[in-house]
Motif scaffolding. Structure first.
Motif, short mmCIF file in Angstrom:
data_model
loop_
_atom_site.label_atom_id
_atom_site.label_comp_id
_atom_site.label_asym_id
_atom_site.label_seq_id
_atom_site.Cartn_x
_atom_site.Cartn_y
_atom_site.Cartn_z
N THR A 133 37.90 66.61 -8.45
CA THR A 133 38.97 66.99 -7.52
C THR A 133 38.72 68.37 -6.96
N ILE A 134 38.33 69.30 -7.81
CA ILE A 134 38.05 70.67 -7.36
C ILE A 134 36.87 70.67 -6.40
N ARG A 135 35.82 69.89 -6.70
CA ARG A 135 34.67 69.77 -5.79
C ARG A 135 35.12 69.22 -4.44
N ASN A 136 35.98 68.20 -4.47
CA ASN A 136 36.48 67.61 -3.22
C ASN A 136 37.25 68.64 -2.40
N TRP A 137 38.10 69.41 -3.05
CA TRP A 137 38.87 70.44 -2.35
C TRP A 137 37.94 71.46 -1.70
N ALA A 138 36.94 71.89 -2.46
CA ALA A 138 36.00 72.90 -1.94
C ALA A 138 35.21 72.35 -0.76
N ALA A 139 34.77 71.09 -0.87
CA ALA A 139 34.01 70.48 0.22
C ALA A 139 34.88 70.34 1.47
N ILE A 170 39.58 77.07 -4.99
CA ILE A 170 38.45 77.07 -4.06
C ILE A 170 37.79 78.44 -4.02
N GLU A 171 38.60 79.49 -4.01
CA GLU A 171 38.05 80.86 -4.05
C GLU A 171 37.24 81.09 -5.32
N LEU A 172 37.73 80.57 -6.44
CA LEU A 172 37.01 80.74 -7.70
C LEU A 172 35.66 80.01 -7.67
N VAL A 173 35.63 78.82 -7.05
CA VAL A 173 34.37 78.09 -6.91
C VAL A 173 33.41 78.90 -6.05
N ARG A 174 33.91 79.43 -4.97
CA ARG A 174 33.06 80.22 -4.06
C ARG A 174 32.58 81.52 -4.70
N SER A 175 33.32 82.00 -5.68
CA SER A 175 32.91 83.25 -6.34
C SER A 175 31.91 82.98 -7.46
N ARG A 177 31.81 75.23 7.67
CA ARG A 177 30.63 75.48 6.82
C ARG A 177 29.85 74.20 6.55
N ARG A 178 30.51 73.05 6.69
CA ARG A 178 29.87 71.75 6.49
C ARG A 178 30.19 70.87 7.68
N THR A 179 29.28 69.93 7.94
CA THR A 179 29.50 69.00 9.05
C THR A 179 29.32 67.55 8.60
N ASP A 180 29.41 67.30 7.31
CA ASP A 180 29.14 65.97 6.78
C ASP A 180 30.39 65.10 6.67
N GLY A 181 31.44 65.45 7.36
CA GLY A 181 32.66 64.64 7.32
C GLY A 181 33.69 65.20 8.28
N MET A 182 34.87 64.60 8.25
CA MET A 182 35.94 65.02 9.16
C MET A 182 36.72 66.19 8.57
N THR A 183 37.19 67.05 9.45
CA THR A 183 38.08 68.12 9.03
C THR A 183 39.45 67.53 8.75
N THR A 184 40.29 68.30 8.11
CA THR A 184 41.65 67.85 7.83
C THR A 184 42.38 67.55 9.13
N GLN A 185 42.16 68.39 10.13
CA GLN A 185 42.80 68.18 11.44
C GLN A 185 42.32 66.88 12.08
N ARG A 215 34.47 72.00 5.22
CA ARG A 215 34.49 71.26 6.50
C ARG A 215 35.51 71.89 7.45
N ASP A 216 36.69 72.20 6.92
CA ASP A 216 37.74 72.77 7.75
C ASP A 216 37.34 74.12 8.33
N GLU A 217 36.52 74.86 7.61
CA GLU A 217 36.09 76.19 8.06
C GLU A 217 34.76 76.16 8.80
#
Length: 103
Positions: free
Chosen positions: A38-44, A16-21, A52-60, A48-50
Motif C-alpha cells: 500500500t505504501i509503495r502504491n501511494w508513493a508511485a 510518502i515523504e518518509l519513503v522519499r527520505s 516523476r513517473r509516466t507509467d500510469g495515470m495521474t489521480t486527476q 505520477r501526480d508530480e
C-alpha cells in the motif's frame, strides 16, 4: 476531487515523504498500519501526480476517466430511451387515421 480512503491524506503524505527520505515501505509497514505494498502504491501514485513517473495515470486523469465513463453511461441510457420513444411515435403515427385538412 480525490477519493478519500481509510487513511487521511496527511498521513499518506507523511509516509510518502518518509519513503522519499530513504525509509523502506517494509520498515514503515512494521511501524505503521498500512502494508508495504500500500505504501509503495501511494508513493508511485504521488510520483505520477508530480510528473516523476509516466507509467500510469495521474489521480486527476483517473478522476476524469471515471467522470467520462459515468457520463457515457448516462448518454447511452438517454439514447436507448430516445430510440424507444422514436419507435413508439413511429408506430402511433402509422396506426392513427389520417386527418384531412380543410374540413
Amino acid at each position: 476531487m480525490a477519493r478519500q480512503g481509510k487513511y487521511p491524506e496527511e498521513y499518506r503524505r507523511r509516509l510518502i515523504e518518509l519513503v522519499r527520505s530513504g525509509r523502506t515501505p517494509e520498515e514503515l509497514a512494521r511501524k505503521f498500519d498500512p502494508s508495504a505494498q500500500t505504501i509503495r502504491n501511494w508513493a508511485a501514485q504521488a510520483d505520477r501526480d508530480e510528473g516523476r513517473r509516466t507509467d500510469g495515470m495521474t489521480t486527476q486523469e483517473r478522476e476524469e476517466l471515471r467522470q467520462l465513463r459515468r457520463e457515457n453511461e448516462v448518454l447511452r441510457e438517454e439514447r436507448e430511451i430516445l430510440k424507444k420513444a422514436a419507435a413508439w411515435f413511429a408506430r402511433e403515427t402509422e396506426s392513427s387515421p389520417k386527418k384531412r385538412s380543410g374540413s
